[in-house]
Design a protein around this motif. Structure first.
Motif, PDB file in Angstrom:
ATOM      1  N   PRO A 309       0.816  -1.219   0.000  1.00 59.79           N
ATOM      2  CA  PRO A 309       0.000   0.000   0.000  1.00 59.79           C
ATOM      3  C   PRO A 309       0.852   1.272   0.000  1.00 59.79           C
ATOM      4  CG  PRO A 309      -0.519  -1.439   1.874  1.00 59.79           C
ATOM      5  CD  PRO A 309       0.805  -1.855   1.320  1.00 59.79           C
ATOM      6  N   SER A 310       2.187   1.125   0.098  1.00 58.82           N
ATOM      7  CA  SER A 310       3.113   2.272   0.135  1.00 58.82           C
ATOM      8  C   SER A 310       2.774   3.229   1.268  1.00 58.82           C
ATOM      9  CB  SER A 310       3.106   3.010  -1.209  1.00 58.82           C
ATOM     10  OG  SER A 310       3.593   2.189  -2.229  1.00 58.82           O
ATOM     11  N   LEU A 311       2.714   2.683   2.482  1.00 58.79           N
ATOM     12  CA  LEU A 311       2.398   3.504   3.644  1.00 58.79           C
ATOM     13  C   LEU A 311       3.631   3.907   4.436  1.00 58.79           C
ATOM     14  CD1 LEU A 311      -0.752   1.664   5.050  1.00 58.79           C
ATOM     15  CD2 LEU A 311      -0.653   3.610   3.499  1.00 58.79           C
ATOM     16  N   ALA A 312       4.794   3.423   4.049  1.00 63.75           N
ATOM     17  CA  ALA A 312       5.998   3.719   4.814  1.00 63.75           C
ATOM     18  C   ALA A 312       6.345   5.193   4.745  1.00 63.75           C
ATOM     19  CB  ALA A 312       7.170   2.892   4.291  1.00 63.75           C
ATOM     20  N   VAL A 313       6.896   5.697   5.837  1.00 63.58           N
ATOM     21  CA  VAL A 313       7.461   7.040   5.838  1.00 63.58           C
ATOM     22  C   VAL A 313       8.814   6.970   5.140  1.00 63.58           C
ATOM     23  CG1 VAL A 313       8.359   8.905   7.271  1.00 63.58           C
ATOM     24  CG2 VAL A 313       6.278   7.692   7.955  1.00 63.58           C
ATOM     25  N   ILE A 314       8.965   7.707   4.069  1.00 64.62           N
ATOM     26  CA  ILE A 314      10.230   7.768   3.347  1.00 64.62           C
ATOM     27  C   ILE A 314      10.924   9.075   3.731  1.00 64.62           C
ATOM     28  CG2 ILE A 314      11.368   7.688   1.097  1.00 64.62           C
ATOM     29  CD1 ILE A 314       9.770   5.154   1.736  1.00 64.62           C
ATOM     30  N   GLY A 315      12.101   8.961   4.318  1.00 66.44           N
ATOM     31  CA  GLY A 315      12.762  10.144   4.830  1.00 66.44           C
ATOM     32  C   GLY A 315      11.942  10.745   5.951  1.00 66.44           C
ATOM     33  N   ASN A 316      11.895  12.048   6.036  1.00 67.23           N
ATOM     34  CA  ASN A 316      11.086  12.734   7.036  1.00 67.23           C
ATOM     35  C   ASN A 316       9.756  13.147   6.401  1.00 67.23           C
ATOM     36  OD1 ASN A 316      10.586  13.888   9.627  1.00 67.23           O
ATOM     37  ND2 ASN A 316      11.080  15.905   8.805  1.00 67.23           N
ATOM     38  N   TYR A 317       8.960  12.125   6.015  1.00 69.32           N
ATOM     39  CA  TYR A 317       7.692  12.337   5.321  1.00 69.32           C
ATOM     40  C   TYR A 317       7.929  13.087   4.005  1.00 69.32           C
ATOM     41  CZ  TYR A 317       5.601  10.885   9.711  1.00 69.32           C
ATOM     42  OH  TYR A 317       5.259  10.167  10.826  1.00 69.32           O
ATOM     43  N   GLU A 318       8.970  12.664   3.296  1.00 67.70           N
ATOM     44  CA  GLU A 318       9.333  13.333   2.051  1.00 67.70           C
ATOM     45  C   GLU A 318       8.832  12.598   0.818  1.00 67.70           C
ATOM     46  OE1 GLU A 318      13.617  14.745   2.341  1.00 67.70           O
ATOM     47  OE2 GLU A 318      13.386  13.660   4.238  1.00 67.70           O
ATOM     48  N   ALA A 319       8.311  11.385   0.996  1.00 63.47           N
ATOM     49  CA  ALA A 319       7.773  10.598  -0.117  1.00 63.47           C
ATOM     50  C   ALA A 319       7.005   9.426   0.467  1.00 63.47           C
ATOM     51  CB  ALA A 319       8.893  10.118  -1.038  1.00 63.47           C
ATOM     52  N   SER A 320       6.314   8.680  -0.395  1.00 64.20           N
ATOM     53  CA  SER A 320       5.699   7.430   0.069  1.00 64.20           C
ATOM     54  C   SER A 320       6.178   6.255  -0.771  1.00 64.20           C
ATOM     55  CB  SER A 320       4.167   7.518   0.020  1.00 64.20           C
ATOM     56  OG  SER A 320       3.716   7.587  -1.311  1.00 64.20           O
ATOM     57  N   SER A 321       7.203   6.493  -1.566  1.00 61.68           N
ATOM     58  CA  SER A 321       7.832   5.411  -2.323  1.00 61.68           C
ATOM     59  C   SER A 321       9.233   5.862  -2.692  1.00 61.68           C
ATOM     60  CB  SER A 321       7.036   5.084  -3.597  1.00 61.68           C
ATOM     61  OG  SER A 321       6.998   6.208  -4.460  1.00 61.68           O
ATOM     62  N   MET A 322      10.124   4.883  -2.935  1.00 64.73           N
ATOM     63  CA  MET A 322      11.466   5.222  -3.386  1.00 64.73           C
ATOM     64  C   MET A 322      12.000   4.078  -4.235  1.00 64.73           C
ATOM     65  SD  MET A 322      13.893   4.770  -0.031  1.00 64.73           S
ATOM     66  CE  MET A 322      13.991   3.223   0.888  1.00 64.73           C
ATOM     67  N   GLU A 323      12.898   4.397  -5.116  1.00 63.25           N
ATOM     68  CA  GLU A 323      13.462   3.411  -6.023  1.00 63.25           C
ATOM     69  C   GLU A 323      14.168   2.313  -5.240  1.00 63.25           C
ATOM     70  OE1 GLU A 323      16.510   3.182  -9.872  1.00 63.25           O
ATOM     71  OE2 GLU A 323      16.039   5.110  -8.929  1.00 63.25           O
ATOM     72  N   GLY A 324      13.851   1.073  -5.576  1.00 67.15           N
ATOM     73  CA  GLY A 324      14.487  -0.065  -4.936  1.00 67.15           C
ATOM     74  C   GLY A 324      13.814  -0.556  -3.675  1.00 67.15           C
ATOM     75  N   TRP A 325      12.853   0.211  -3.148  1.00 65.34           N
ATOM     76  CA  TRP A 325      12.123  -0.209  -1.941  1.00 65.34           C
ATOM     77  C   TRP A 325      10.906  -1.004  -2.388  1.00 65.34           C
ATOM     78  CZ3 TRP A 325      12.896  -1.001   2.947  1.00 65.34           C
ATOM     79  CH2 TRP A 325      11.853  -1.029   3.865  1.00 65.34           C
ATOM     80  N   ASN A 326      11.058  -2.325  -2.462  1.00 68.12           N
ATOM     81  CA  ASN A 326      10.018  -3.177  -3.032  1.00 68.12           C
ATOM     82  C   ASN A 326      10.056  -4.554  -2.392  1.00 68.12           C
ATOM     83  OD1 ASN A 326      12.192  -4.582  -4.355  1.00 68.12           O
ATOM     84  ND2 ASN A 326      12.160  -3.017  -5.946  1.00 68.12           N
ATOM     85  N   ASN A 327       9.096  -5.377  -2.777  1.00 65.01           N
ATOM     86  CA  ASN A 327       9.004  -6.715  -2.195  1.00 65.01           C
ATOM     87  C   ASN A 327      10.169  -7.610  -2.587  1.00 65.01           C
ATOM     88  OD1 ASN A 327       6.690  -6.222  -0.762  1.00 65.01           O
ATOM     89  ND2 ASN A 327       5.300  -7.035  -2.316  1.00 65.01           N
ATOM     90  N   GLU A 328      10.727  -7.386  -3.764  1.00 62.68           N
ATOM     91  CA  GLU A 328      11.877  -8.190  -4.195  1.00 62.68           C
ATOM     92  C   GLU A 328      13.058  -7.974  -3.252  1.00 62.68           C
ATOM     93  OE1 GLU A 328       9.983  -6.350  -6.232  1.00 62.68           O
ATOM     94  OE2 GLU A 328       8.996  -8.044  -7.242  1.00 62.68           O
ATOM     95  N   LEU A 329      13.252  -6.726  -2.846  1.00 62.39           N
ATOM     96  CA  LEU A 329      14.326  -6.412  -1.899  1.00 62.39           C
ATOM     97  C   LEU A 329      14.109  -7.137  -0.582  1.00 62.39           C
ATOM     98  CD1 LEU A 329      16.763  -4.500  -1.002  1.00 62.39           C
ATOM     99  CD2 LEU A 329      14.966  -2.980  -0.155  1.00 62.39           C
ATOM    100  N   LEU A 330      12.878  -7.091  -0.073  1.00 64.49           N
ATOM    101  CA  LEU A 330      12.578  -7.710   1.209  1.00 64.49           C
ATOM    102  C   LEU A 330      12.590  -9.230   1.119  1.00 64.49           C
ATOM    103  CD1 LEU A 330       9.794  -5.210   2.206  1.00 64.49           C
ATOM    104  CD2 LEU A 330      12.013  -5.428   3.299  1.00 64.49           C
ATOM    105  N   ASP A 331      12.124  -9.789   0.001  1.00 62.18           N
ATOM    106  CA  ASP A 331      12.181 -11.242  -0.192  1.00 62.18           C
ATOM    107  C   ASP A 331      13.623 -11.744  -0.192  1.00 62.18           C
ATOM    108  OD1 ASP A 331       9.453 -11.677  -0.309  1.00 62.18           O
ATOM    109  OD2 ASP A 331       9.344 -11.414  -2.483  1.00 62.18           O
ATOM    110  N   LYS A 332      14.495 -11.015  -0.856  1.00 61.44           N
ATOM    111  CA  LYS A 332      15.910 -11.401  -0.914  1.00 61.44           C
ATOM    112  C   LYS A 332      16.550 -11.318   0.470  1.00 61.44           C
ATOM    113  CE  LYS A 332      20.310 -10.228  -3.199  1.00 61.44           C
ATOM    114  NZ  LYS A 332      20.814 -11.544  -2.910  1.00 61.44           N
TER     115      LYS A 332
END
Length: 703
Positions: A309-332
């Motif tokens: 759902p892209s609910l993570a705080v990115i930086g200091n509430y500077e975004a709700s998504s970022m390059e490379g922050w995905n399920n593939e990263l977490l699965d690995k």
């Protein structure tokens, strides 16, 4: 009262008792710190008969240890009192009895870091039984960060404290020299801690356990607590941490390095046979959702909550998504570095992940610390995250506040509000794990300008900096919220603002979360949530994350329900407020069969309501009003800049209406957010209403 079954102790069988060693490799960090050391055996259960205390609980009440321990660090005096001196019928235990003690015994205006503050440990009546997910303890004090201090910790320490015979430990005063409190059954004593002062949390635990009875459990502070960092935590073994509200600094202010507990008693049940029948049903319910809950706080939450759902705080509430922050990263990361899922004692939910990263000690990772040192810092270096979490635990810092503070440092630097001179030439690279370690060390030891400044927390630091820095701080009453962007989920925004300690780990609206899941199962769950919201709160809009309507009543109820779980010592993750495994009716059955306290579901709910009202009265007595139930201006001025929720923002007028709805449901004055005399009297808190009128004036407490 019906004829009682023969009371028997709830001891585990020999096959259930576990022993083992937790090994940690020593490793030298760039900061020059050595972490780790030998560890002792960890035991679950007991190996002796129930204790015969001098002041046993009255016959007829199982579940309770029977004794309240009072420790005066100034005089060294230690006393025991019977738990029946306290109003267990009104507050049940743990969080409820803790706030009763804090309100009654700590005067208004007390400095949180003074000897007059009290540190209170409370374990509920289900702790030490076979009730699933029931090994939680609440720690309460005046907070040096956000006024009301309360945090919850699980694991083996609460069980050992209960097996030693205690329902509550009340610590006051300040020792002239560093000490630790040793509790072994009905023997409690203060011991010299000079040899462990300055050590990290796990080193401290190892040093105490080496010379203690087998099975001893320890909670401790690190350098951050010793140096009175306002968001220092209290650390148990493994993942177990009383992380929030700066209670580690309260321990440090008292020169109390650690508390060790060992009990060879047991938690007796009033009706054990029927109690175990209920437990079997609940365990089956948990097993039915085991595929979902295993690893829920390791990588499942980041995947299903922070990424999809892209609910993570990115930086200091500077975004709700970022390059490379995905399920593939977490699965690995899960595949390469998580070697097993682990959980608390007596809990079938294995919700945390134990890491196995070459060159690093085994570390337990959970969803919030994981995000606090990755997405919060705009970093996808999850191996670096493990090292940062390890060092954070070593120093005894609250991961959530630490991640938020460091993210704030980075944004203020990017905006030119913090200069290179302010940063003392530290290269503020968000993706550099070593930079994060350097910042944590400086904060933990209050080293240099930046360390002294940000050891005070984000709000105090921003006020000191000036130049518009306060605008960038997201907080409630000084406490930085957990890792979810509340511009997107309106109920969580309300919960962060109005609940007692000022963040929503404990209380949010799970029905809201169903509106993100577009799978067939998710859609079915959401339709059910809509129907329930309509029946309970008059509008199905409460089941949608982006709606404001119905959230006042929803969050009020969720807050009270999860408070009840804190009072009995059960984990909120297994409750109907989160995973839906067991509800208040199940909790009531377990409580009644364990204790023989004859009460209705409504009476248990009212005990939770009484607790949160007394917490709010404590805040009101300290000058907290409606205006303090806020999140900071940034979330009302800056919409989500990117990702699937681009453009989402909190609308001030609708947010304020949610607050008003919440206060109305609670029976609080809508203008001030202070409990009304009528509500306090309904809950048997007449003396509290009298005091608020005396301190605040008659108009503030009427309603």
């Amino acid at each position: 009262m019906a004829d009682k079954e023969k009371k028997v102790s709830n001891k585990p069988t020999k096959g259930e008792e576990k022993t083992g060693k937790v090994s940690r490799r020593r490793f030298l960090k760039s900061t020059g710190l050595v972490v780790g050391g030998a560890a002792a055996g960890i035991y679950i259960g007991n190996n002796s008969h129930a204790l015969a205390h001098e002041t046993p609980i009255k016959d007829g009440y199982g579940g309770y240890g029977g004794t309240v321990l009072r420790v005066d660090l100034t005089t060294g005096k230690i006393n025991m009192e019977p738990t029946t001196n306290y109003e267990i019928g009104k507050y049940i235990g743990a969080r409820g009895l803790n706030i009763k003690t804090l309100y009654d015994e700590v005067k208004a205006g007390t400095d949180a870091l003074s000897p007059e503050n009290k540190l209170i440990l409370g374990v509920g009546p289900l702790v030490g039984t076979r009730a699933p997910s029931s090994s939680r303890m609440t720690i309460t004090a005046m907070s040096p960060l956000c006024t009301y201090g309360e945090s919850n910790i699980g694991g083996l320490f609460p069980i050992q404290l209960k097996f030693a015979g205690y329902d509550q430990v009340i610590i006051s005063g300040r020792s002239k020299k560093p000490v630790y409190l040793s509790i072994v059954n009905d023997k409690a004593e203060l011991k010299d801690a000079a040899h462990i002062w300055g050590k990290g949390t796990h080193e401290t635990q190892d040093a105490i356990i080496k010379t203690a009875d087998a099975g001893t459990q320890v909670i401790s502070i690190g350098p951050a607590g010793e140096n009175l960092v306002r968001y220092a935590c209290i650390k148990g073994t493994g993942k177990n941490t009383a992380g929030r509200t700066g209670l580690g600094a309260v321990m440090g202010s008292k020169n109390l390095k650690a508390i060790a507990a060992r009990g060879t008693g047991s938690t007796e049940l009033d009706k054990p046979k029927r109690f175990l029948e209920i437990n079997k049903k609940l365990y089956k319910g948990i097993e039915a959702v085991s595929d979902h809950v295993n690893g829920i706080c390791a990588t499942q939450v980041p995947k299903n909550f922070m990424v999809d759902p892209s609910l993570a705080v990115i930086g200091n509430y500077e975004a709700s998504s970022m390059e490379g922050w995905n399920n593939e990263l977490l699965d690995k990361f899960d595949k390469d570095y998580i070697d097993k899922y682990v959980g608390c004692a007596k809990c079938p939910i294995r919700c945390y992940g134990r890491t196995n990263v070459p060159g690093l000690p085994k570390t337990i990772v959970a969803c919030f610390p994981m995000g606090d040192f990755s997405s919060r810092l705009k970093s996808t270096n999850l191996v670096g995250m493990v090292e940062n979490v390890t060092m954070c635990n070593h120093y005894g810092l609250d991961a959530t506040s630490t991640g938020a503070v460091i993210a704030l440092i980075y944004e203020l630097y990017d905006k030119g509000i913090l200069t290179k001179e302010d940063a003392e030439d530290i290269p503020l690279d968000r993706r550099d794990k070593d930079t994060v370690n350097i910042l944590m060390r400086k904060i933990a030891y209050r080293e240099g300008k930046i360390g002294k400044l940000f050891a005070e927390g984000s709000v105090r630091a921003a006020r000191e900096i000036g130049k518009g820095a306060e605008y960038y701080v997201v907080h409630t009453r000084g406490l930085e919220p957990p890792l979810a962007d509340t511009r997107i989920v309106k109920g969580k925004a309300l919960s962060n603002a109005v609940t007692s300690r000022g963040e929503s780990t404990r209380a949010f609206g799970p029905p809201e979360m169903s509106s993100f899941d577009k799978t067939p199962k998710g859609l079915e769950k959401h339709e059910k949530a809509k129907k329930q919201m309509k029946e309970l709160y008059g509008t199905e809009k409460a089941a949608f994350h982006y709606e404001y309507d119905g959230k006042g009543a929803l969050i009020s109820r969720m807050d009270i329900v999860t408070t009840v779980y804190d009072c009995v010592g059960a984990c909120k993750f297994a409750s109907d407020a989160v995973l839906g495994v067991f509800g208040l009716d199940d909790l009531l059955q377990m409580l009644s069969l364990a204790t023989d306290i004859d009460c209705s579901e409504q009476e248990v709910f009212v005990a939770g309501e009484r607790t949160v009202n007394l917490e709010r009265a404590f805040l009101a007595r300290e000058g907290i009003t409606r205006d303090d139930d806020d999140l900071g201006e940034k979330l009302f001025k800056e919409p989500v800049p990117s990702g699937p929720h681009k453009g989402d923002i909190l609308e001030r007028d609708k947010f304020e209406k949610m607050k008003s709805d919440f206060y109305k449901v609670r029976g609080w004055d809508v203008q001030t957010g202070i409990p009304s005399r009528k509500k306090l009297e309904e809950l048997g808190l007449d003396y509290v209403a009298d005091e608020l009128e005396t301190i605040l004036g008659t108009s503030t407490a009427k309603g």
